[in-house]
Design an enzyme around this catalytic site. Structure first.
Site, PDB file in Angstrom:
ATOM      1  N   ASP A  81       0.870  -1.167   0.000  1.00  0.00           N
ATOM      2  CA  ASP A  81       0.000   0.000   0.000  1.00  0.00           C
ATOM      3  C   ASP A  81       0.914   1.227   0.000  1.00  0.00           C
ATOM      4  OD1 ASP A  81      -2.361   1.615   0.521  1.00  0.00           O
ATOM      5  OD2 ASP A  81      -3.203  -0.183   1.443  1.00  0.00           O
ATOM      6  N   GLU A 137      -6.616   3.448  -5.882  1.00  0.00           N
ATOM      7  CA  GLU A 137      -7.902   3.486  -5.165  1.00  0.00           C
ATOM      8  C   GLU A 137      -8.676   4.715  -5.634  1.00  0.00           C
ATOM      9  OE1 GLU A 137      -9.883   3.812  -0.710  1.00  0.00           O
ATOM     10  OE2 GLU A 137      -8.149   5.010  -1.255  1.00  0.00           O
ATOM     11  N   ASP A 156      -3.147   4.660  -2.346  1.00  0.00           N
ATOM     12  CA  ASP A 156      -4.249   5.173  -1.540  1.00  0.00           C
ATOM     13  C   ASP A 156      -4.798   6.480  -2.133  1.00  0.00           C
ATOM     14  OD1 ASP A 156      -5.611   4.814   1.101  1.00  0.00           O
ATOM     15  OD2 ASP A 156      -4.741   6.785   1.506  1.00  0.00           O
ATOM     16  N   HIS A 209     -11.149  -2.975   3.478  1.00  0.00           N
ATOM     17  CA  HIS A 209     -11.124  -2.600   4.899  1.00  0.00           C
ATOM     18  C   HIS A 209     -11.919  -1.334   5.209  1.00  0.00           C
ATOM     19  CE1 HIS A 209      -8.206  -0.212   2.840  1.00  0.00           C
ATOM     20  NE2 HIS A 209      -8.116   0.580   3.880  1.00  0.00           N
ATOM     21  N   ASP A 210     -12.486  -0.716   4.195  1.00  0.00           N
ATOM     22  CA  ASP A 210     -13.274   0.505   4.414  1.00  0.00           C
ATOM     23  C   ASP A 210     -14.772   0.275   4.261  1.00  0.00           C
ATOM     24  OD1 ASP A 210     -10.977   2.112   4.721  1.00  0.00           O
ATOM     25  OD2 ASP A 210     -10.787   2.342   2.545  1.00  0.00           O
TER      26      ASP A 210
HETATM   27  C1  GLC Z   1      -8.144   5.208   1.976  1.00  0.00           C
HETATM   28  C2  GLC Z   1      -7.949   4.033   2.892  1.00  0.00           C
HETATM   29  C3  GLC Z   1      -8.635   4.320   4.193  1.00  0.00           C
HETATM   30  C4  GLC Z   1      -8.008   5.536   4.812  1.00  0.00           C
HETATM   31  C5  GLC Z   1      -8.030   6.712   3.842  1.00  0.00           C
HETATM   32  C6  GLC Z   1      -7.104   7.791   4.290  1.00  0.00           C
HETATM   33  O1  GLC Z   1      -9.470   5.387   1.622  1.00  0.00           O
HETATM   34  O2  GLC Z   1      -8.391   2.873   2.268  1.00  0.00           O
HETATM   35  O3  GLC Z   1      -8.571   3.235   5.071  1.00  0.00           O
HETATM   36  O4  GLC Z   1      -8.667   5.882   5.992  1.00  0.00           O
HETATM   37  O5  GLC Z   1      -7.607   6.349   2.559  1.00  0.00           O
HETATM   38  O6  GLC Z   1      -5.777   7.385   4.096  1.00  0.00           O
END
Ligand code: GLC
Length: 528
Positions: A99, A264, A201, A325-326
């Site tokens: 990541d 992402e 991310d 995980h979100d």
């Molecule tokens: C992304 C991650 C998430 C995090 C956010 C800020 O969306 O997947 O878990 O809180 O970025 O880094």
């Protein structure tokens, strides 16, 4: 399998490292723990492991607040543990994806400590600093994704800094060439270690409007929804210049062999596909979260798959994600029985599938007692139903204490039924969801049509979604009952004579099918 890049025909498996396997008895997963479970992953039949952040971090956002981009958090182990892990991953013919969190660092990162130390510090411009408005208020109306203003006032230097997420996560300034170069060096550090790619991310956030204009209000917002949705994110993300930044990262990866760049991105399809970049110079795989966001019925899913397929740029390779995980876990959202159909869908659609650890054992929502809440978003905006902890609970391995995850009380609770819902118990049951995942993974690996063939929707009605996959003379027909009702799908005579290669119920193998097929409630089949 014909030659095709690993990240096209392969299957990605996401590990949330705090929750996969603890090796040192502190209730939190770690790198040695992951290494000890690689045989399970290889045997399951996945190709690549993506690990959520493992870098030094104050853990304000559980590792997405990075304090050193080139280190390992002691909670997860040492750099030697990482080197051991990557060697063991590669020894099994698997790939390792890290990541990369470039939009923001931790406020404890030495770069930010320097940046905030004075207006004239050379790293001041590595972050986003703006003067207050004349009345002292924040520079614009932007809202943090976790609620509240996205601007934090720094008394000492008299300016605000911008944070799209927590105030402990100041945004980096990707318009600054030195910052870009420093981040490229971070990528090279891990690429030189042999890392096979990155999941980047919030990649669509990297560039903000140069003038920092106010975002317009969202007329559809209402209380009870997160505050971030009260504004349309017109100026705070998805800016044209971001594509040059991504192409820059891509050039770094392209100096190495066979590495993958995954982004992402939460955007509607027509915006999402721009992240392949001009002439495919962007992300190899802009994450496609539509299965997470759609209403779960045959017509909605058929439409979104068709629209996505049609929107892809020439040569752009598709991908599908069911959970991360979100997001609420798939079994929590659509129920245990449809989760099996969802597994079949994920692993038969055209494009790289990403699985989320624990979905293969049917983990659902784990209730978190108020005193055990960890997620900072839930703490900032409590009670809206956006707590991410229920989807981040420990992997359940066996019937021993703490489900074999740890010898200590885990950082988040286990599911109450962990004595039954665990890898050992489900592996012993030939009809379990784990057995279904194994068979789906094996079928995909051994069927060219499923791994890399074409996609074509097949006309059906009622609660059924059907499509074909073809590669030369290799063909598969996937027929999914998206409902809890028994149904009959009319397929047409073109498909006469196919046989059941897999049913979500793990029976019917070899059954010959005519132009119609009866499907039980929540049943999907692959014919071929
Ligand atoms: C992304 C991650 C998430 C995090 C956010 C800020 O969306 O997947 O878990 O809180 O970025 O880094």
């Amino acid at each position: 399998m014909p030659a095709s890049t690993w990240w096209k025909h392969g299957i990605v498996y996401q590990i949330y490292p705090r929750s996969f396997q603890d090796s040192n008895g502190d209730g939190v997963g770690d790198l040695r723990g992951i290494a000890s479970r690689l045989d399970y992953l290889a045997d399951l039949g996945i190709d690549a492991v993506w690990i959520s952040p493992i870098y030094p971090s104050p853990m304000a956002d559980f590792g997405y607040d990075v304090a050193d981009y080139c280190g390992i958090h002691p909670l997860f182990g040492t750099m030697a543990d990482f080197d051991h892990l990557i060697a063991e991953v590669h020894r099994r013919g698997l790939k390792l994806i890290l990541d990369f969190v470039p939009n923001h660092s931790s406020d404890q990162h030495p770069w930010f400590v320097e940046s905030r130390s004075s207006r004239s510090n050379p790293k001041r411009d590595w972050y986003i600093w703006r003067d207050p408005k004349p009345d002292g208020s924040p520079p614009n109306n932007w809202v943090s994704n976790f609620g509240g203003s996205a601007w934090q006032f720094d008394e000492a230097s008299g300016q605000y800094y911008y944070h799209a997420f927590l105030r402990e996560q100041p945004d980096l300034n990707w318009r600054n060439p030195e910052l870009r170069e420093a981040m490229h060096d971070v990528l090279r550090f891990w690429l030189d270690k042999g890392v096979d790619g990155f999941r980047v991310d919030v990649i669509w956030h990297l560039i903000k409007d140069a003038e920092f204009r106010d975002n317009p209000p969202n007329p559809a917002w209402h209380p009870g929804r997160p505050e971030i949705e009260s504004l349309l994110q017109v100026y705070s993300n998805d800016q044209e210049e971001v594509h040059e930044v991504i192409a820059g990262m891509r050039r770094v990866l392209d100096d190495y062999q066979d590495r993958v760049l995954i982004g992402e991105i939460y955007l509607p399809t027509e915006r999402l596909v721009t992240y392949y970049g001009k002439d495919l110079s962007g992300a190899h795989l802009p994450f496609n979260f539509q299965l997470i966001q759609t209403a779960w019925n045959a017509r909605a899913i058929a439409r979104l798959v068709d629209e996505y397929e049609a929107a892809l740029p020439a040569g752009g390779w598709p991908n599908w994600v069911l959970g991360n995980h979100d997001q609420p876990r798939i079994a929590a959202r659509i129920g245990a029985e449809q989760a099996r159909v969802a597994a079949m869908l994920l692993l038969t659609l055209r494009g790289t599938p990403t699985m989320y650890y624990g979905d293969e054992i049917g983990l659902a929502r784990v209730e978190i007692p108020p005193e055990r809440v960890q997620d900072p978003w839930e703490k900032n905006e409590p009670g809206l139903g956006f707590n991410r902890d229920p989807a981040r609970t420990p992997m359940q391995w066996d019937g021993s204490g703490h489900a074999g995850f740890s010898t200590a009380e885990p950082w988040l609770p286990l599911a109450p039924d962990h004595a039954a819902t665990n890898v050992a118990a489900l592996a012993a049951d030939p009809r379990s969801i784990l057995s279904l995942y194994r068979q789906l993974l094996a079928l995909r690996r051994n069927t060219r049509a499923l791994a890399i063939g074409t996609y074509r929707a097949v006309q059906t009605d009622g609660p059924v979604f059907a499509f074909s996959r073809m590669y030369g003379s290799d063909q598969a027909l996937v027929v999914l009952n998206l409902s809890g009702e028994q149904t009959t799908a009319t397929l047409g005579s073109a498909w006469d004579g196919l046989r059941v290669r897999l049913s979500t119920h793990l029976d019917r193998f070899g059954e010959e099918v005519g132009s119609e097929i009866a499907l039980r409630p929540n049943e999907g089949v692959v014919l071929g």
